[in-house]
Design an enzyme around this catalytic site. Structure first.
Site, PDB file in Angstrom:
ATOM      1  CG  ASN A 127      -2.628   0.232   1.097  1.00  0.00           C
ATOM      2  OD1 ASN A 127      -1.498   0.245   1.600  1.00  0.00           O
ATOM      3  ND2 ASN A 127      -3.461   1.274   1.174  1.00  0.00           N
ATOM      4  CG  PHE A 131       5.314   4.441   4.628  1.00  0.00           C
ATOM      5  CD1 PHE A 131       4.121   4.799   4.028  1.00  0.00           C
ATOM      6  CD2 PHE A 131       5.633   5.015   5.858  1.00  0.00           C
ATOM      7  CE1 PHE A 131       3.253   5.718   4.636  1.00  0.00           C
ATOM      8  CE2 PHE A 131       4.788   5.934   6.466  1.00  0.00           C
ATOM      9  CZ  PHE A 131       3.591   6.282   5.860  1.00  0.00           C
ATOM     10  CB  SER A 198       0.280   5.197   6.771  1.00  0.00           C
ATOM     11  OG  SER A 198       0.252   3.824   6.401  1.00  0.00           O
ATOM     12  CG  ASN A 200      -0.909  -0.119   6.035  1.00  0.00           C
ATOM     13  OD1 ASN A 200      -1.681  -0.871   6.627  1.00  0.00           O
ATOM     14  ND2 ASN A 200      -1.250   0.550   4.944  1.00  0.00           N
ATOM     15  CB  THR A 201       4.378   2.737   9.529  1.00  0.00           C
ATOM     16  OG1 THR A 201       4.670   2.630   8.135  1.00  0.00           O
ATOM     17  CG2 THR A 201       5.682   2.887  10.298  1.00  0.00           C
ATOM     18  CE  LYS A 233      -3.314  10.966   2.740  1.00  0.00           C
ATOM     19  NZ  LYS A 233      -2.807  10.330   1.496  1.00  0.00           N
ATOM     20  CG  ASN A 262      -3.484   7.819   5.090  1.00  0.00           C
ATOM     21  OD1 ASN A 262      -3.634   6.881   4.317  1.00  0.00           O
ATOM     22  ND2 ASN A 262      -2.297   8.301   5.411  1.00  0.00           N
TER      23      ASN A 262
END
Length: 356
Positions: A127, A131, A198, A200-201, A233, A262
Site C-alpha cells: 500500500n 495517510f 510509514s 508513504n509520506t 511505531k 510498520n
C-alpha cells in the site's frame, strides 16, 4: 479449533473472502471501504452486534500494559479503521483493543489511486495510501458522537489512536503538526501511537533519527502530561544502531512503549508469481514481513524494558505465539485479518487462554 471458530473460518474462506476479493473489479481499496461501511452500519445496531459477537467473537486472556486493562492480547492495527467509523464493531469480532488512524492534523486525500495491491501468492499487500483521512478534528467529532472517550469503555475495548504528519507540512514543522493532532485525540485515546515510520509520506521516516525523534517525543509527552500513554511505531527497515537511537530517545522522553513494526520497503521474500508487483512503490505487509518483524521485536525486548506491541506478518496463531515468546505484550492484526478473517483473532485468543 472449536466448532464455532471452524464455522467462522470456513464461512470467511469459502464465501465472504472470495466475494470480497472478487468484488469492486479487483480493487482492494474498494473492498476495504465497503467492509468498513458495512461494519459501521451494523455496529450501530445493538442486536446485530450481539449476534456477531455470539458467532464470531471470542474471549482472550486479559492483561495490563502501560496501565491499561486489555480484555485480550490481540488487537486491530492502525490503517484498517482510519476515521473510527467502525469503532463499535471491533470488540464483537474478538479484538481486545483497536488502533484507529493514522490521522493527521489536516484532512488529506492521500496518494493517487491505485494505491493498494493484493499479492495473493505471497499472502501480502502493498500500500501507498499516504495517510488518507478526514483529519484529527473529524475523528474527535465522530468519537464524541459515539460516546467513545478515554477510559469509559464506550467501544467495549481500549482504543488507541495513531497520529502522523500531514503531508504538506514541512518536516521541520512536524512537532506542531503532531501536537495539533494529539490535542484532538487525547480525550478519546486510551493510548496514542506516534507514527514516524510509514514509508508513504515524504520525509516521515527521518523523524526516527535520534535527535529529531527525541525532540518530537519530548514535546508530545509534555503536552500529553500523563493523560494517556504514548507508544512509538517503528519501521522494520531500521538497522540495530538506528533502533538503539529510537530506544534512547524513547527512554529519555519517557514514552510508555513501542509498536513494531510498520510496513517494509524490502521485496526479497515475494512469491515468484507476485514479482510483477515488486516495483510498485509503497510498504509491504503480510507473510513476507513475518521473519523481519520477529527479529525486530526480539531485538527490542532484549534491549529495553518498555512493553512492545508486535505488528507485522502475524498471519497465523503460531505467528502470534512466536511474538509472545519473544516478549511481545500484545499483538496487532491487519493483513492477517484481511486474509484469514475474524477466526484468526479467535485462534489467538484461544492460544492466550491456554497459556495462562
Amino acid at each position: 479449533m472449536s466448532p464455532r471458530v471452524s464455522l467462522v473460518d470456513a464461512g470467511y474462506r469459502a464465501v465472504l473472502r472470495p466475494l470480497l476479493f472478487g468484488s469492486h473489479h479487483g480493487d482492494p481499496e474498494g473492498v476495504h471501504e465497503a467492509m468498513i461501511g458495512t461494519l459501521a452500519r451494523f455496529s450501530r445496531s445493538p442486536g446485530v452486534v450481539s449476534a456477531v459477537r455470539l458467532l464470531a467473537g471470542s474471549r482472550g486472556a486479559p492483561t495490563t500494559v502501560a496501565g491499561i486493562d486489555f480484555p485480550g492480547r490481540v488487537g486491530l492495527a492502525a490503517g484498517m479503521d482510519k476515521d473510527g467509523r467502525a469503532v463499535l464493531a471491533w470488540q464483537a469480532l474478538g479484538f481486545g483493543f483497536a488502533e484507529l488512524g493514522t490521522v493527521t492534523a489536516q484532512a488529506q486525500p492521500g496518494n493517487d489511486k491505485p494505491r493498494v495491491f493484493r499479492l495473493r501468492k505471497s499472502t501480502a499487500l502493498i500500500n501507498r495510501m499516504g495517510f488518507n483521512n478526514a483529519g484529527a478534528a473529524r475523528l474527535h467529532r465522530e468519537l464524541s458522537l459515539l460516546g467513545v472517550y478515554r477510559g469509559n469503555e464506550g467501544a467495549g475495548i481500549p482504543i488507541g489512536i495513531s497520529i502522523g504528519k500531514t503531508k504538506v507540512v514541512p518536516v521541520e514543522d512536524a512537532v506542531d503538526d503532531y501536537l495539533t493532532s494529539l490535542e484532538m485525540v487525547l480525550p478519546h485515546a486510551d493510548y496514542v501511537a506516534i507514527n514516524v515510520s510509514s514509508p508513504n509520506t515524504p520525509g516521515l521516516r527521518s523523524l526516527q533519527d535520534g535527535g529529531a525523534l527525541l525532540t518530537l517525543l519530548k514535546a508530545l509527552a509534555g503536552a500529553a502530561d500523563g493523560r494517556a500513554p504514548l507508544f512509538v511505531k517503528i519501521a522494520p527497515d531500521l538497522t540495530e544502531p538506528q533502533i538503539d537511537e529510537v530506544l534512547a530517545a524513547a527512554g529519555d522522553a519517557g514514552v510508555a512503549g513501542l509498536i513494531a513494526t510498520n510496513t517494509t520497503l524490502a521485496r526479497d521474500r515475494l512469491d515468484p508469481a507476485d514479482q510483477h508487483l515488486a516495483a510498485e512503490a509503497g510498504g509491504l505487509s503480510g507473510a513476507p514481513l513475518t521473519r523481519r518483524a520477529r527479529e525486530v521485536v526480539g531485538y527490542l525486548t532484549r534491549n529495553t524494558d518498555l512493553p512492545v506491541i508486535a505488528a507485522g506478518g502475524i498471519m497465523t496463531a503460531d505467528d502470534a505465539s512466536v511474538m509472545f515468546d519473544r516478549g511481545a505484550a500484545l499483538v496487532q492484526l491487519y493483513t492477517g485479518f484481511v486474509y484469514a478473517g475474524p477466526a484468526l483473532a479467535a485462534r489467538i485468543n484461544a492460544l492466550t487462554r491456554r497459556d495462562r
